[in-house]
Structures are given as C-alpha cells and as structure tokens.
Motif scaffolding. Structure first.
Motif, PDB file in Angstrom:
ATOM      1  N   ASN A   1      25.316 -26.233   4.491  1.00  0.00           N
ATOM      2  CA  ASN A   1      23.913 -27.092   4.008  1.00  0.00           C
ATOM      3  C   ASN A   1      23.256 -26.174   3.478  1.00  0.00           C
ATOM      4  N   ILE A   2      23.024 -25.363   2.750  1.00  0.00           N
ATOM      5  CA  ILE A   2      21.329 -25.225   2.686  1.00  0.00           C
ATOM      6  C   ILE A   2      20.591 -25.353   1.526  1.00  0.00           C
ATOM      7  N   LEU A   3      19.356 -25.529   2.519  1.00  0.00           N
ATOM      8  CA  LEU A   3      18.402 -26.586   1.713  1.00  0.00           C
ATOM      9  C   LEU A   3      18.157 -25.284   1.164  1.00  0.00           C
ATOM     10  N   LEU A   4      17.470 -26.039  -0.344  1.00  0.00           N
ATOM     11  CA  LEU A   4      16.170 -24.320  -1.225  1.00  0.00           C
ATOM     12  C   LEU A   4      15.629 -25.272  -1.939  1.00  0.00           C
ATOM     13  N   VAL A   5      14.144 -24.915  -1.018  1.00  0.00           N
ATOM     14  CA  VAL A   5      12.771 -25.470  -0.973  1.00  0.00           C
ATOM     15  C   VAL A   5      12.228 -24.380  -1.975  1.00  0.00           C
ATOM     16  N   ALA A   6      11.573 -24.826  -2.990  1.00  0.00           N
ATOM     17  CA  ALA A   6      10.779 -24.325  -3.927  1.00  0.00           C
ATOM     18  C   ALA A   6       9.725 -24.849  -5.043  1.00  0.00           C
ATOM     19  N   PRO A   7       9.127 -24.205  -5.542  1.00  0.00           N
ATOM     20  CA  PRO A   7       7.728 -24.770  -5.574  1.00  0.00           C
ATOM     21  C   PRO A   7       7.699 -25.695  -6.734  1.00  0.00           C
ATOM     22  N   ASP A   8       9.025 -25.555  -7.362  1.00  0.00           N
ATOM     23  CA  ASP A   8       8.928 -26.255  -9.135  1.00  0.00           C
ATOM     24  C   ASP A   8      10.186 -26.465  -9.383  1.00  0.00           C
ATOM     25  N   LYS A   9      10.939 -26.467 -10.104  1.00  0.00           N
ATOM     26  CA  LYS A   9      12.213 -26.722 -10.164  1.00  0.00           C
ATOM     27  C   LYS A   9      12.094 -25.626 -11.818  1.00  0.00           C
ATOM     28  N   THR A  10      11.012 -24.767 -12.091  1.00  0.00           N
ATOM     29  CA  THR A  10      10.790 -23.890 -13.067  1.00  0.00           C
ATOM     30  C   THR A  10      11.898 -22.957 -12.198  1.00  0.00           C
ATOM     31  N   ASP A  11      12.268 -21.887 -13.850  1.00  0.00           N
ATOM     32  CA  ASP A  11      12.850 -20.402 -13.382  1.00  0.00           C
ATOM     33  C   ASP A  11      12.356 -20.177 -12.110  1.00  0.00           C
ATOM     34  N   HIS A  12      12.774 -20.402 -10.982  1.00  0.00           N
ATOM     35  CA  HIS A  12      11.962 -19.181  -9.581  1.00  0.00           C
ATOM     36  C   HIS A  12      12.852 -17.989  -9.241  1.00  0.00           C
ATOM     37  N   PRO A  13      12.580 -17.192  -8.573  1.00  0.00           N
ATOM     38  CA  PRO A  13      13.528 -16.499  -7.974  1.00  0.00           C
ATOM     39  C   PRO A  13      14.595 -17.005  -7.277  1.00  0.00           C
TER      40      PRO A  13
ATOM     41  N   LEU B   1      16.580 -19.089  -8.339  1.00  0.00           N
ATOM     42  CA  LEU B   1      17.912 -19.679  -8.862  1.00  0.00           C
ATOM     43  C   LEU B   1      18.416 -19.410  -9.248  1.00  0.00           C
ATOM     44  N   GLN B   2      18.674 -17.568  -8.687  1.00  0.00           N
ATOM     45  CA  GLN B   2      19.462 -16.587  -8.809  1.00  0.00           C
ATOM     46  C   GLN B   2      19.448 -16.454  -7.418  1.00  0.00           C
ATOM     47  N   VAL B   3      18.792 -16.626  -5.878  1.00  0.00           N
ATOM     48  CA  VAL B   3      19.573 -16.660  -4.927  1.00  0.00           C
ATOM     49  C   VAL B   3      20.711 -18.089  -4.530  1.00  0.00           C
ATOM     50  N   ALA B   4      19.913 -18.911  -5.424  1.00  0.00           N
ATOM     51  CA  ALA B   4      20.951 -20.318  -5.211  1.00  0.00           C
ATOM     52  C   ALA B   4      22.498 -19.504  -5.842  1.00  0.00           C
ATOM     53  N   ARG B   5      22.446 -18.996  -6.915  1.00  0.00           N
ATOM     54  CA  ARG B   5      23.749 -18.927  -7.680  1.00  0.00           C
ATOM     55  C   ARG B   5      24.818 -17.852  -6.972  1.00  0.00           C
TER      56      ARG B   5
ATOM     57  N   TYR C   1      14.246 -10.100  -5.482  1.00  0.00           N
ATOM     58  CA  TYR C   1      15.692 -10.721  -4.404  1.00  0.00           C
ATOM     59  C   TYR C   1      16.698 -10.605  -5.359  1.00  0.00           C
ATOM     60  N   ASP C   2      18.019  -9.618  -3.930  1.00  0.00           N
ATOM     61  CA  ASP C   2      18.855  -9.194  -4.176  1.00  0.00           C
ATOM     62  C   ASP C   2      20.067 -10.282  -4.263  1.00  0.00           C
ATOM     63  N   PRO C   3      20.581 -10.567  -4.679  1.00  0.00           N
ATOM     64  CA  PRO C   3      21.235 -11.640  -4.739  1.00  0.00           C
ATOM     65  C   PRO C   3      23.003 -11.175  -3.398  1.00  0.00           C
ATOM     66  N   GLU C   4      23.153 -10.349  -3.301  1.00  0.00           N
ATOM     67  CA  GLU C   4      24.627  -9.909  -1.797  1.00  0.00           C
ATOM     68  C   GLU C   4      23.903  -9.849  -0.574  1.00  0.00           C
ATOM     69  N   GLU C   5      22.491  -9.373  -0.676  1.00  0.00           N
ATOM     70  CA  GLU C   5      21.535  -8.786   0.419  1.00  0.00           C
ATOM     71  C   GLU C   5      21.496 -10.608   0.563  1.00  0.00           C
ATOM     72  N   THR C   6      21.372 -11.538   0.377  1.00  0.00           N
ATOM     73  CA  THR C   6      20.660 -12.867   0.240  1.00  0.00           C
ATOM     74  C   THR C   6      22.005 -13.248   0.788  1.00  0.00           C
ATOM     75  N   LYS C   7      23.336 -13.288   0.600  1.00  0.00           N
ATOM     76  CA  LYS C   7      24.444 -14.248   1.283  1.00  0.00           C
ATOM     77  C   LYS C   7      24.164 -13.111   2.123  1.00  0.00           C
ATOM     78  N   ALA C   8      24.234 -11.591   2.068  1.00  0.00           N
ATOM     79  CA  ALA C   8      24.502 -11.406   4.175  1.00  0.00           C
ATOM     80  C   ALA C   8      23.262 -11.857   5.005  1.00  0.00           C
ATOM     81  N   ARG C   9      21.748 -11.522   4.309  1.00  0.00           N
ATOM     82  CA  ARG C   9      20.868 -12.589   5.537  1.00  0.00           C
ATOM     83  C   ARG C   9      21.741 -13.930   6.017  1.00  0.00           C
ATOM     84  N   MET C  10      21.757 -14.655   4.819  1.00  0.00           N
ATOM     85  CA  MET C  10      21.554 -15.933   5.199  1.00  0.00           C
ATOM     86  C   MET C  10      23.479 -15.789   6.825  1.00  0.00           C
ATOM     87  N   GLY C  11      24.036 -15.383   5.560  1.00  0.00           N
ATOM     88  CA  GLY C  11      25.479 -15.634   6.760  1.00  0.00           C
ATOM     89  C   GLY C  11      24.988 -15.114   7.744  1.00  0.00           C
ATOM     90  N   ALA C  12      23.911 -14.016   8.253  1.00  0.00           N
ATOM     91  CA  ALA C  12      24.113 -13.428   9.124  1.00  0.00           C
ATOM     92  C   ALA C  12      23.150 -14.692  10.373  1.00  0.00           C
TER      93      ALA C  12
END
Length: 156
Positions: free
Chosen positions: A3-15, A17-21, A113-124
């Motif tokens: 489970n990853i909690l994604l904390v954002a300032p609001d629900k608009t299209d911020h970075p 959303l790319q990370v979440a995908r 905010y590169d999606p592949e780097e995001t996955k790698a860093r969260m995985g680590a």
C-alpha cells in the motif's frame, strides 16, 4: 500487494498522478489523499490497513514542514508506536538547501518525476524498510516479531 499513500496538495493534475500511474503499473495499491483531508479519510484509505510507504508531493510547498504535519496526522490516527512508513518526497530545487530534507524524508525526487525512477526508488525503500523497537521487537514486511516473548503478529 503493498500500500502506497499518495499525499497531494489537492486533487488536480499534479506530478503525483504520473507517479501514481507508474506505481499502479508496478502492482502497488495506491490511495490518494489530499494533505489536509480529515483523519477518517487517511485511516480508511486502505480499508483500515496501514500504509507501507508514502509518496508526498511537496512541489508546491515553500518548506518541507508539510511532511512533519503529515507524520503528526499519521501518529494521531495509528498511535505513537506506529512504524512510520518510508517517505518518498517529490520536491523542487528550492527544497535542496533545507536541512529538514535529511530527517523528514527517506528519499526524494526532483523534476522531471520519471516514472521508472519512482518505481525503482519506492521499491528500494520498501525492500530496505526495517523497524527495530526498544525491547527487542522487530517489524519487517508486515510482521512484528518480539524477541522477548517469541510472538509473531501480523500488522494491519
């Protein structure tokens, strides 16, 4: 599934959303939460289960103290002995000079905010997550192991 909690300032299209995908594509369970949402929203994000990790979008914040408020909210919900999950912060260059960066986050990303780097860093972060408490209690991969009693309990 973690489970990853994604904390954002609001629900608009911020970075986030790319990370979440990217994290959803990597089979993480994602729950978006607005930073100043009521505690009940945070608590029920995963149906009462605890978050394994946090991605915090701080790209619009002047300072990093939003993470401190986030940690206080999580402690108020799940208790002071709640094992704080690792925090991956989405920051900008203005945050690099802030000394809080070292002790409020476990890792950070800067634009783009590169999606592949995001996955790698969260995985680590999740792979290396270890919680050792006073009294010989170890928390690892959703389990609490008590050295003194030999008891194993599932968290969440």
């Amino acid at each position: 599934m973690q489970n990853i909690l994604l904390v954002a300032p609001d629900k608009t299209d911020h970075p986030p959303l790319q990370v979440a995908r990217a994290l959803v594509a990597a089979d993480y369970d994602i729950a978006p939460v607005v930073r100043d949402a009521p505690a009940d929203v945070w608590r029920t994000a995963f149906g009462e289960r605890l978050p394994d990790g946090v991605v915090a979008d701080l790209s619009d914040s002047a300072e990093l103290f939003e993470i401190l408020k986030m940690r206080e909210t999580m402690s108020a919900i799940w208790g002071e002995d709640f094992p704080m999950p690792p925090v991956l912060a989405l920051i900008t260059r203005k945050h690099l000079w802030q000394s809080e960066l070292r002790y409020l986050t476990d890792d950070f990303l800067m634009p783009p905010y590169d999606p592949e780097e995001t996955k790698a860093r969260m995985g680590a972060l999740l792979f290396h997550q270890r919680h050792i408490e006073p009294g010989g209690t170890v928390q690892l991969a959703g389990l609490r192991l008590s050295e003194s009693t030999g008891q194993v309990m599932a968290l969440g």
